[in-house]
Scaffold this motif. Sequence first.
Motif, short mmCIF file in Angstrom:
data_model
loop_
_atom_site.label_atom_id
_atom_site.label_comp_id
_atom_site.label_asym_id
_atom_site.label_seq_id
_atom_site.Cartn_x
_atom_site.Cartn_y
_atom_site.Cartn_z
N LYS A 95 0.82 -1.20 0.00
CA LYS A 95 0.00 0.00 0.00
C LYS A 95 0.86 1.25 0.00
O LYS A 95 2.06 1.20 0.25
CB LYS A 95 -0.95 0.02 1.21
CG LYS A 95 -0.24 0.14 2.54
CD LYS A 95 -1.25 0.11 3.68
CE LYS A 95 -0.55 0.25 5.01
NZ LYS A 95 -1.52 0.30 6.12
N GLU A 97 0.31 5.94 0.29
CA GLU A 97 -0.56 7.09 0.51
C GLU A 97 -0.11 8.23 -0.39
O GLU A 97 1.09 8.50 -0.49
CB GLU A 97 -0.50 7.53 1.97
CG GLU A 97 -1.41 8.71 2.28
CD GLU A 97 -1.34 9.16 3.73
OE1 GLU A 97 -1.78 10.30 3.99
OE2 GLU A 97 -0.86 8.40 4.58
N ARG A 131 -3.36 -1.26 -2.43
CA ARG A 131 -4.18 -0.25 -1.76
C ARG A 131 -3.52 1.12 -1.88
O ARG A 131 -2.31 1.25 -1.69
CB ARG A 131 -4.31 -0.63 -0.29
CG ARG A 131 -5.07 0.34 0.58
CD ARG A 131 -5.08 -0.17 2.04
NE ARG A 131 -5.57 0.82 2.95
CZ ARG A 131 -6.82 0.95 3.35
NH1 ARG A 131 -7.74 0.10 2.90
NH2 ARG A 131 -7.18 1.90 4.19
N GLU A 133 -4.13 5.06 -0.37
CA GLU A 133 -4.86 5.87 0.61
C GLU A 133 -4.65 7.35 0.34
O GLU A 133 -3.61 7.76 -0.18
CB GLU A 133 -4.34 5.57 2.03
CG GLU A 133 -4.48 4.14 2.45
CD GLU A 133 -3.78 3.81 3.75
OE1 GLU A 133 -4.00 2.69 4.25
OE2 GLU A 133 -3.00 4.66 4.27
N GLN A 135 -5.45 10.85 2.77
CA GLN A 135 -6.00 11.46 3.98
C GLN A 135 -6.13 12.96 3.76
O GLN A 135 -5.23 13.59 3.21
CB GLN A 135 -5.07 11.24 5.18
CG GLN A 135 -5.18 9.90 5.82
CD GLN A 135 -4.47 9.88 7.16
OE1 GLN A 135 -4.64 10.76 8.00
NE2 GLN A 135 -3.65 8.87 7.35
N PHE A 152 -12.92 6.86 -4.62
CA PHE A 152 -12.36 6.27 -3.41
C PHE A 152 -13.48 6.06 -2.39
O PHE A 152 -14.49 6.77 -2.40
CB PHE A 152 -11.30 7.19 -2.81
CG PHE A 152 -9.92 7.06 -3.40
CD1 PHE A 152 -8.83 6.76 -2.60
CD2 PHE A 152 -9.71 7.27 -4.76
CE1 PHE A 152 -7.56 6.67 -3.13
CE2 PHE A 152 -8.44 7.18 -5.30
CZ PHE A 152 -7.37 6.88 -4.49
N GLU A 155 -13.42 5.60 4.43
CA GLU A 155 -13.41 4.54 5.43
C GLU A 155 -13.80 5.03 6.81
O GLU A 155 -14.25 4.26 7.63
CB GLU A 155 -12.03 3.89 5.49
CG GLU A 155 -11.70 3.12 4.24
CD GLU A 155 -10.43 2.29 4.39
OE1 GLU A 155 -9.64 2.54 5.32
OE2 GLU A 155 -10.26 1.39 3.56
N MET A 173 -10.23 9.45 6.04
CA MET A 173 -9.38 8.43 5.40
C MET A 173 -10.15 7.82 4.24
O MET A 173 -11.23 7.27 4.40
CB MET A 173 -9.02 7.33 6.39
CG MET A 173 -8.40 6.10 5.72
SD MET A 173 -6.88 6.41 4.83
CE MET A 173 -5.71 6.24 6.16
N TYR A 174 -9.57 7.99 3.04
CA TYR A 174 -10.12 7.40 1.82
C TYR A 174 -9.19 6.30 1.34
O TYR A 174 -7.97 6.38 1.53
CB TYR A 174 -10.23 8.46 0.73
CG TYR A 174 -11.23 9.55 1.00
CD1 TYR A 174 -12.54 9.42 0.57
CD2 TYR A 174 -10.86 10.70 1.67
CE1 TYR A 174 -13.47 10.43 0.80
CE2 TYR A 174 -11.77 11.72 1.91
CZ TYR A 174 -13.08 11.57 1.48
OH TYR A 174 -13.99 12.57 1.71
N SER A 175 -9.76 5.30 0.68
CA SER A 175 -8.92 4.25 0.10
C SER A 175 -9.51 3.75 -1.21
O SER A 175 -10.71 3.89 -1.48
CB SER A 175 -8.78 3.06 1.07
OG SER A 175 -10.01 2.37 1.17
#
Length: 185
Positions: A95, A97, A131, A133, A135, A152, A155, A173-175
Motif C-alpha cells: 500500500k 498514501e 491499496r 490511501e 488522507q 475512493f 473509510e 481516510m479514503y482508500s
Amino acid sequence: MAFRLGFDIGDGIELALLDHRHADALFALTDRNRAQLREWLPWLDGTRTVEDSRAFIKRSLQQFADNNGFQLGIWVEGELAGTIGYHFWDWPDQKTEIGYWLGAEFQGRGIVTRACRVLVDFAFDELELNRVEIQCATDNVKSRAIPERLGFTLEGVFRQESRLYGRFVDHAMYSMLRHEWRSQG
C-alpha cells in the motif's frame, strides 16, 4: 525496479521528479501561497528560505533512492504549480498514501484529480500495490473532493489526527483497492 521519472498528462500538464534545480521555484510557489497552505499543511512554518525547499527536495530524492516513494512537481505550461507524491511505499502490506498541494492560481481546473489518477494507475500497474490511501482534513472540502471524484471509499474519520498550528484536526481516510480501480474501467 526501473521507473519513469515523469508523466505527460496532457493539456500542458506534466509531473516530474523534483531535483535541486527546482528549489527556487518551489520556494517561490510556497511563499506566494503561504496563507492558504498554512490552513491545512503543518510544514509551512519550517519552510522559510530557499534552503528549506532545497532540504525538502534532498529528502525527497533520498526517499526515492531508498525505494520508499517519490515527490513530483506538477508543472503547468512549464511553471511549477504544486507537488504530488507517495508519502511511503509499504511493500509488505502493498500500500501507499498520496499527498498533494496546488498553488491557488492553478486550482479549480482538475489538475490534481488528473495527477492523482496517474499516480493511482502507477501504484497498481507498475508498483503492483493493492491499496492507495488519501488522507485529508475533514474541513478541507477542496482536497476531499479529489478522492471522492475518483471513486475512493471513505473509510472513516480519525478524530484529532494531527495538531496543526495549535489546534487539533480530524482527518478523513479514503482508500482505493486495486480490484475496485480496475472495475471502474
